[in-house]
Design a protein around this motif. Sequence first.
Motif, PDB file in Angstrom:
ATOM      1  N   VAL A  13       4.434   7.946 -34.396  1.00  0.00           N
ATOM      2  CA  VAL A  13       3.429   6.892 -34.517  1.00  0.00           C
ATOM      3  C   VAL A  13       4.172   5.588 -34.261  1.00  0.00           C
ATOM      4  N   GLU A  14       4.022   5.071 -33.039  1.00  0.00           N
ATOM      5  CA  GLU A  14       4.835   3.948 -32.584  1.00  0.00           C
ATOM      6  C   GLU A  14       4.079   3.161 -31.526  1.00  0.00           C
ATOM      7  N   ASP A  15       4.035   1.820 -31.689  1.00  0.00           N
ATOM      8  CA  ASP A  15       3.326   0.986 -30.726  1.00  0.00           C
ATOM      9  C   ASP A  15       4.249   0.325 -29.703  1.00  0.00           C
ATOM     10  N   SER A  16       5.549   0.436 -29.852  1.00  0.00           N
ATOM     11  CA  SER A  16       6.488  -0.164 -28.910  1.00  0.00           C
ATOM     12  C   SER A  16       6.821   0.831 -27.801  1.00  0.00           C
ATOM     13  N   PRO A  17       6.401   0.556 -26.557  1.00  0.00           N
ATOM     14  CA  PRO A  17       6.702   1.478 -25.456  1.00  0.00           C
ATOM     15  C   PRO A  17       8.201   1.737 -25.290  1.00  0.00           C
ATOM     16  N   GLY A  18       9.015   0.720 -25.517  1.00  0.00           N
ATOM     17  CA  GLY A  18      10.461   0.901 -25.404  1.00  0.00           C
ATOM     18  C   GLY A  18      10.991   1.887 -26.425  1.00  0.00           C
ATOM     19  N   ASP A  19      10.528   1.778 -27.672  1.00  0.00           N
ATOM     20  CA  ASP A  19      10.972   2.699 -28.719  1.00  0.00           C
ATOM     21  C   ASP A  19      10.432   4.110 -28.489  1.00  0.00           C
ATOM     22  N   VAL A  20       9.221   4.198 -27.940  1.00  0.00           N
ATOM     23  CA  VAL A  20       8.669   5.512 -27.590  1.00  0.00           C
ATOM     24  C   VAL A  20       9.567   6.169 -26.538  1.00  0.00           C
ATOM     25  N   ASN A  21       9.919   5.409 -25.497  1.00  0.00           N
ATOM     26  CA  ASN A  21      10.768   5.959 -24.438  1.00  0.00           C
ATOM     27  C   ASN A  21      12.136   6.370 -24.958  1.00  0.00           C
ATOM     28  N   LEU A  22      12.730   5.560 -25.830  1.00  0.00           N
ATOM     29  CA  LEU A  22      14.030   5.913 -26.404  1.00  0.00           C
ATOM     30  C   LEU A  22      13.937   7.189 -27.242  1.00  0.00           C
ATOM     31  N   THR A  23      12.874   7.316 -27.999  1.00  0.00           N
ATOM     32  CA  THR A  23      12.695   8.504 -28.830  1.00  0.00           C
ATOM     33  C   THR A  23      12.495   9.739 -27.960  1.00  0.00           C
ATOM     34  N   ILE A  24      11.672   9.618 -26.937  1.00  0.00           N
ATOM     35  CA  ILE A  24      11.452  10.734 -26.007  1.00  0.00           C
ATOM     36  C   ILE A  24      12.781  11.145 -25.372  1.00  0.00           C
ATOM     37  N   HIS A  25      13.523  10.169 -24.884  1.00  0.00           N
ATOM     38  CA  HIS A  25      14.825  10.431 -24.257  1.00  0.00           C
ATOM     39  C   HIS A  25      15.761  11.140 -25.234  1.00  0.00           C
ATOM     40  N   SER A  26      15.801  10.662 -26.460  1.00  0.00           N
ATOM     41  CA  SER A  26      16.692  11.244 -27.467  1.00  0.00           C
ATOM     42  C   SER A  26      16.291  12.676 -27.804  1.00  0.00           C
ATOM     43  N   LEU A  27      15.000  12.924 -27.949  1.00  0.00           N
ATOM     44  CA  LEU A  27      14.530  14.254 -28.327  1.00  0.00           C
ATOM     45  C   LEU A  27      14.605  15.249 -27.168  1.00  0.00           C
ATOM     46  N   ARG A  28      14.580  14.766 -25.924  1.00  0.00           N
ATOM     47  CA  ARG A  28      14.754  15.668 -24.783  1.00  0.00           C
ATOM     48  C   ARG A  28      16.151  16.280 -24.783  1.00  0.00           C
ATOM     49  N   SER A 115      11.837   9.875 -46.116  1.00  0.00           N
ATOM     50  CA  SER A 115      13.062   9.119 -45.841  1.00  0.00           C
ATOM     51  C   SER A 115      12.701   7.834 -45.105  1.00  0.00           C
ATOM     52  N   PHE A 116      13.652   6.908 -45.102  1.00  0.00           N
ATOM     53  CA  PHE A 116      13.464   5.589 -44.494  1.00  0.00           C
ATOM     54  C   PHE A 116      14.669   5.334 -43.599  1.00  0.00           C
ATOM     55  N   VAL A 117      14.421   5.110 -42.317  1.00  0.00           N
ATOM     56  CA  VAL A 117      15.494   4.863 -41.354  1.00  0.00           C
ATOM     57  C   VAL A 117      15.197   3.559 -40.627  1.00  0.00           C
ATOM     58  N   THR A 118      16.179   2.656 -40.652  1.00  0.00           N
ATOM     59  CA  THR A 118      16.041   1.407 -39.903  1.00  0.00           C
ATOM     60  C   THR A 118      16.492   1.651 -38.474  1.00  0.00           C
ATOM     61  N   LYS A 119      15.642   1.270 -37.506  1.00  0.00           N
ATOM     62  CA  LYS A 119      15.964   1.457 -36.092  1.00  0.00           C
ATOM     63  C   LYS A 119      17.130   0.550 -35.713  1.00  0.00           C
ATOM     64  N   PRO A 120      18.179   1.126 -35.177  1.00  0.00           N
ATOM     65  CA  PRO A 120      19.265   0.287 -34.670  1.00  0.00           C
ATOM     66  C   PRO A 120      18.825  -0.448 -33.402  1.00  0.00           C
ATOM     67  N   VAL A 121      19.466  -1.568 -33.128  1.00  0.00           N
ATOM     68  CA  VAL A 121      19.129  -2.366 -31.950  1.00  0.00           C
ATOM     69  C   VAL A 121      19.775  -1.783 -30.692  1.00  0.00           C
ATOM     70  N   ARG A 122      21.012  -1.357 -30.799  1.00  0.00           N
ATOM     71  CA  ARG A 122      21.737  -0.854 -29.629  1.00  0.00           C
ATOM     72  C   ARG A 122      21.276   0.545 -29.244  1.00  0.00           C
TER      73      ARG A 122
END
Length: 146
Positions: A13-28, A115-122
Amino acid sequence: MSSEAQPVEILLVEDSPGDVNLTIHSLRRARFANNLSVVEDGAQAMAFLRGEPPYESAPRPDLILLDLNLPVMSGREVLAEVKGDPELSTIPVVVLTTSSAEADILSSYQLHANSFVTKPVRFEEFVEAIRSIEDFWLAIVRLPPR
């Protein structure tokens, strides 16, 4: 995770396209089979979870990755509804947000976030955070049955 070869269903559940893409990339690049569904706001998340239009055939997620700062319905509201609904309350919710504010951390746990995870910037740190979530929630923890 159980020894079954069934992929893990993850709802992001994410409204930032950049964060969606990073998550997709990471999970692939994940070591575990997973299916990722993405919704952009809290209202869509609740419709997805309840199988309401247009999500009548949506799978029940094994894990929810939830941003706090969402349009339409906030992540806090989603978290409160999920954990207050006997049909949904057993789904683990990982708050994945840019906030590191103590008030957000406290309120998330008061609403029963798992759990609570803060998204890193890098980029590299973001990928590592997703990989750590994957390692813990998909390799170590035994998820509730669907």
